[in-house]
Design a protein around this motif. Structure first.
Motif, mmCIF file in Angstrom:
data_model
loop_
_atom_site.group_PDB
_atom_site.id
_atom_site.type_symbol
_atom_site.label_atom_id
_atom_site.label_comp_id
_atom_site.label_asym_id
_atom_site.label_seq_id
_atom_site.Cartn_x
_atom_site.Cartn_y
_atom_site.Cartn_z
ATOM 1 N N ASN A 83 0.891 -1.155 0.000
ATOM 2 C CA ASN A 83 0.000 0.000 0.000
ATOM 3 C C ASN A 83 0.925 1.200 0.000
ATOM 4 O O ASN A 83 2.110 1.076 -0.251
ATOM 5 N N GLU A 84 0.395 2.380 0.298
ATOM 6 C CA GLU A 84 1.269 3.527 0.109
ATOM 7 C C GLU A 84 2.390 3.623 1.118
ATOM 8 O O GLU A 84 3.363 4.314 0.904
ATOM 9 N N GLN A 85 2.234 2.955 2.240
ATOM 10 C CA GLN A 85 3.291 3.071 3.243
ATOM 11 C C GLN A 85 4.231 1.885 3.248
ATOM 12 O O GLN A 85 5.334 2.004 3.736
ATOM 13 N N ARG A 86 3.794 0.751 2.785
ATOM 14 C CA ARG A 86 4.617 -0.442 2.989
ATOM 15 C C ARG A 86 5.072 -1.028 1.671
ATOM 16 O O ARG A 86 4.331 -1.102 0.696
ATOM 17 N N VAL A 87 6.319 -1.448 1.689
ATOM 18 C CA VAL A 87 6.906 -2.066 0.489
ATOM 19 C C VAL A 87 7.424 -3.431 0.872
ATOM 20 O O VAL A 87 7.997 -3.594 1.943
ATOM 21 N N GLY A 88 7.248 -4.378 -0.014
ATOM 22 C CA GLY A 88 7.887 -5.670 0.221
ATOM 23 C C GLY A 88 9.041 -5.805 -0.754
ATOM 24 O O GLY A 88 8.940 -5.396 -1.904
ATOM 25 N N ILE A 89 10.155 -6.356 -0.297
ATOM 26 C CA ILE A 89 11.260 -6.556 -1.238
ATOM 27 C C ILE A 89 11.702 -8.003 -1.212
ATOM 28 O O ILE A 89 11.637 -8.682 -0.198
ATOM 29 N N GLN A 90 12.169 -8.454 -2.367
ATOM 30 C CA GLN A 90 12.727 -9.801 -2.487
ATOM 31 C C GLN A 90 14.103 -9.617 -3.057
ATOM 32 O O GLN A 90 14.263 -8.903 -4.051
ATOM 33 N N GLU A 91 15.052 -10.288 -2.480
ATOM 34 C CA GLU A 91 16.378 -10.132 -3.068
ATOM 35 C C GLU A 91 16.560 -11.140 -4.183
ATOM 36 O O GLU A 91 16.304 -12.315 -4.024
ATOM 37 N N LEU A 92 16.965 -10.668 -5.332
ATOM 38 C CA LEU A 92 17.276 -11.558 -6.454
ATOM 39 C C LEU A 92 18.752 -11.401 -6.698
ATOM 40 O O LEU A 92 19.389 -10.589 -6.133
ATOM 41 N N GLY A 93 19.251 -12.122 -7.577
ATOM 42 C CA GLY A 93 20.522 -11.733 -8.140
ATOM 43 C C GLY A 93 21.701 -11.823 -7.203
ATOM 44 O O GLY A 93 21.533 -11.988 -6.011
ATOM 45 N N PRO A 94 22.867 -11.684 -7.760
ATOM 46 C CA PRO A 94 24.055 -11.868 -6.944
ATOM 47 C C PRO A 94 24.261 -10.698 -6.005
ATOM 48 O O PRO A 94 23.739 -9.620 -6.221
ATOM 49 N N ARG A 95 25.027 -10.936 -4.985
ATOM 50 C CA ARG A 95 25.356 -9.877 -4.038
ATOM 51 C C ARG A 95 26.858 -9.946 -3.827
ATOM 52 O O ARG A 95 27.425 -11.022 -3.754
ATOM 53 N N PHE A 96 27.487 -8.784 -3.791
ATOM 54 C CA PHE A 96 28.936 -8.780 -3.568
ATOM 55 C C PHE A 96 29.333 -7.438 -2.977
ATOM 56 O O PHE A 96 28.585 -6.476 -3.033
ATOM 57 N N THR A 97 30.526 -7.386 -2.414
ATOM 58 C CA THR A 97 31.040 -6.111 -1.897
ATOM 59 C C THR A 97 32.306 -5.766 -2.662
ATOM 60 O O THR A 97 33.072 -6.638 -3.062
ATOM 61 N N LEU A 98 32.502 -4.468 -2.839
ATOM 62 C CA LEU A 98 33.650 -3.985 -3.592
ATOM 63 C C LEU A 98 34.436 -3.028 -2.725
ATOM 64 O O LEU A 98 33.870 -2.288 -1.930
ATOM 65 N N LYS A 99 35.738 -3.037 -2.912
ATOM 66 C CA LYS A 99 36.521 -1.982 -2.273
ATOM 67 C C LYS A 99 37.468 -1.436 -3.334
ATOM 68 O O LYS A 99 38.179 -2.202 -3.973
#
Lengths: 371, 355
Positions: free
Chosen positions: B297-313
């Motif tokens: 609804n206007e206040q709430r969002v649902g998220i699903q993580e897809l895809g790869p995840r990585f950290t960069l430095k």
């Protein structure tokens, strides 16, 4: 504008075409440019003093124009077209006896005499990286570049160089050692010339000796050395490379005396002060740093928002430093000087500034990771 | 005593209640004529009782770890209550609440932080190497490749990255020199070259080179999680262009990096796809996440993580296309290493880039 430019002790040219003046004693930096007509082809390639009293700064840009900036008046007084951008960037600028000497990357070294349009032209080979003038004999210039060895020219005899260097012997695999002269400097009180190369070598040539090969060769680091400067005392040279490593090398044996820390980006401009043991460096990390050569500590660090190409020191730095020292003492003479400074500071504070002013901080923070 | 102790363990939140049953059996014990019990009991009895401590008793003298812990928790609660009472009693005159010191609080202000109204920086950015993308003159086209002879994990990572970045093509390296690959890429209209470096079967470095003449960034990649390893993930990403979120790229260097990442993705995100790629910069680590969102609804969002995840430095930013030997560096990570004795030997190959 005029009072701002009179205080500036270090002049820096940036890639955006802005000439910046930095006053280390007041810890402020000023931009001298017309903000409306900035463009990338006005990128400053070289800076040089227009005269011996250091009242005029010559600014060479990528599009081939040489502008004269007066430090007393604080404005650009003259613009000259010395070649086009197709001929390459300026690699050196110098002044002798009312004639302007310019050199571009394609090797065309020209002497522009005032008043007349004809120029004396010398072809210094291709791919010239730097041209420098001998401070004691003003009609001698040295040029060098990629696969273009060091050549010393006398402008009164422009056909052949008075000294051409020879490449060193083949290495232990009997292969030709590549040459890439990035910067050079004439050692005062002697004929010798010191060069730094893109293959991390520092070489000393002596035209007075019969050998055309380098008299001394030293190595530093693994990355191309981009800038070189001779400090006031003899026997050493400060070099900088593309990784931001600055080192003081001893010219008697060719050993590293010490490194100056702090730079995070490639060194583009490096100049030692004529009398004090200070060195000013500017580079791609958008900072101007002044280090002291005795204890290798950072004295000043100025954030100047564009990538910096070249810098020019004025001996006015001595004035700033002496005033600071006198303020420390408690002598009657000092009281007078102190009052004078305060009045001038008040005047400057009340002046409305048109140019952008940025703050300078003295660094006391030490962090593990340098940005 | 064992029975009492078990009570103790099971009823931790209601420990005050257990104290009462503890006290009850003990007085009958104490009333017993056994002097031994009397001597040992006081230690056990006095510890839970609060009003009969010997004067120099402290919680740290209790040998039993669980009881000591419980006593300490009680002590802290009492202190907190007392402090709150005092604070309430003072009312308006109470001193202001102290803010705890965090690393972010204690940070020295970075003078290179970009001011949004700065004209010089705006001009610099308006005419730098990315200006062609930001003026909508070019569309991004990315070439993803690896170091020579990649192993399965790196190959899968590259394929997943190609699904995340629209218009990305994965090519096998075949031992080619990067300096020779770059002119060919430029000829074929690529705007980015991404090289994932692999070491010991795991991706550990990335070279991101903006093509016509642009800066080359070299990153250290860590914590790579492929799609199978993600918990509660959604279905595979679709072909829609994602939105891009760039967090905390505030300094001048940060701005350059932000522009580097933004230019990887097409200009206009397709909101129909509801996909978002986030580059979050915190303490010089850039965290990449790829999500699909849905507004409940206007206040709430649902998220699903897809895809790869990585950290960069970021390890270095070099002006110009890839040239690690003769290129000029705009920024180099300089770390002061305090020498430690490594149990495992780290080979120097770990951070090598094959040119």
């Amino acid at each position: 504008m005029a009072d701002k430019s009179q205080v500036c002790s270090v002049w820096v040219g940036s890639e955006t075409g802005i000439l910046k003046g930095v006053s280390l004693s007041k810890k402020q930096a000023f931009n001298f440019c017309e903000m409306s007509c900035l463009s990338r082809d006005q990128e400053v390639c070289v800076l040089g003093w227009g005269d011996e009293h250091e009242t005029e700064v010559l600014v060479g840009s990528v599009n081939g124009t040489v502008k004269t900036f007066s430090t007393e008046k604080g404005i650009f007084t003259e613009t000259r077209q010395c070649g086009e951008s197709t001929q390459g960037r300026f690699t050196g600028i110098a002044v002798t006896d009312s004639a302007l000497i310019t050199c571009v990357e394609t090797g065309l070294l020209r002497v522009w005499k005032e008043g007349s349009t004809d120029t004396v032209e010398i072809n210094a080979g291709t791919n010239v990286c730097r041209m420098r003038q001998n401070p004691s004999q003003r009609n001698q210039v040295a040029t060098g570049g990629k696969e273009n060895g060091l050549k010393v020219w006398d402008l009164e005899r422009p056909e052949t160089p008075i000294f051409t260097s020879k490449n060193v012997r083949n290495d232990w695999l009997d292969l030709r050692v590549p040459e890439w002269v990035r910067d050079m400097s004439f050692i005062p009180d002697s004929d010798k010339i010191v060069t730094c190369t893109g293959h991390h070598q520092v070489r000393v040539y002596d035209p007075a000796s019969p050998q055309r090969r380098p008299v001394l060769e030293a190595h530093f680091g693994e990355y191309p050395l981009t800038a070189l400067s001779l400090p006031a005392n003899q026997d050493s040279v400060v070099v900088g490379n593309t990784h931001g490593e600055l080192a003081i090398l001893d010219l008697r044996k060719g050993l590293v005396r010490g490194c100056l820390k702090g730079l995070a980006g490639g060194v583009r401009g490096l100049q030692c002060h004529p009398s004090l043991p200070l060195v000013a460096t500017c580079g791609l990390d958008r900072f101007l740093r002044v280090h002291s050569l005795e204890d290798r500590s950072l004295q000043h660090k100025v954030y100047l928002k564009s990538r910096l190409n070249c810098n020019l020191n004025s001996s006015a730095v001595t004035g700033d430093v002496e005033e600071v020292k006198e303020e420390g003492g408690e002598v009657d003479e000092v009281w007078d000087t102190m009052e004078m400074i305060n009045d001038q500071a008040k005047k400057r504070a009340t002046d409305e500034e048109e140019a952008v002013v940025t703050g300078v901080e003295k660094t006391t923070k030490k962090r593990k990771v340098v940005k | 005593m064992d029975v009492v102790e078990e009570h103790d363990i099971q009823d931790k939140p209601t420990k005050k209640k257990t104290k009462k049953p503890k006290k009850q059996p003990k007085p009958p014990h104490e009333n017993g004529n056994d002097s031994m019990i009397e001597k040992t009991e006081p230690e056990h009895v006095d510890a839970p009782a609060e009003f009969s401590f010997p004067p120099t008793f402290s919680v740290s003298e209790i040998k039993n770890k669980q009881r000591r812990h419980l006593m300490f928790m009680k002590l802290k609660q009492e202190k907190r209550k007392k402090k709150k009472k005092e604070r309430d009693a003072l009312g308006d005159k109470a001193p202001p609440k102290e803010v705890p010191k965090t690393i972010e609080n204690q940070r020295v202000y970075d003078e290179t932080t970009v001011n949004p109204e700065d004209e010089e920086v705006a001009f610099d950015e308006g005419t730098d190497e990315f200006s062609a993308y930001f003026n909508r003159l070019t569309n991004p086209k990315v070439l993803i490749t690896t170091s020579d002879r990649p192993r399965g994990r790196t190959v899968r990572f590259c394929n997943q990255l190609a699904t995340v970045i629209p218009d990305a093509h994965v090519y096998y390296r075949r031992g080619l020199a990067l300096k020779k690959v770059i002119p060919q890429c430029i000829a074929r209209g690529f705007t980015y070259l991404m090289v994932i470096n692999e070491d010991r079967k795991v991706p550990n470095g990335m070279v991101l080179c903006h093509l016509p003449d642009g800066p080359t960034a070299h990153f250290k990649v860590s914590s790579v999680r492929l799609r199978k390893e993600m918990k509660r993930r959604g279905k595979d990403p679709t072909e829609h262009s994602p939105e891009v979120i760039l967090n905390n790229f505030t300094t001048r260097l940060g701005h350059s990096m932000g522009r580097l990442f933004a230019a990887l993705f097409p200009h206009d995100p397709q909101f129909v796809g509801r996909q978002v790629a986030t580059f979050h910069n915190q303490r010089d680590f850039i965290f990449f996440r790829f999500h699909r969102y849905i507004f409940k609804n206007e206040q709430r969002v649902g998220i699903q993580e897809l895809g790869p995840r990585f950290t960069l430095k970021l390890r270095s930013l070099q002006k110009g296309t890839f040239d690690s030997k003769f290129g000029e560096y705009e920024w180099v990570l300089k770390v002061i290493i305090y020498y430690q004795i490594h149990v495992k030997c780290c080979t120097s190959k770990r951070y090598a880039i094959s040119p």
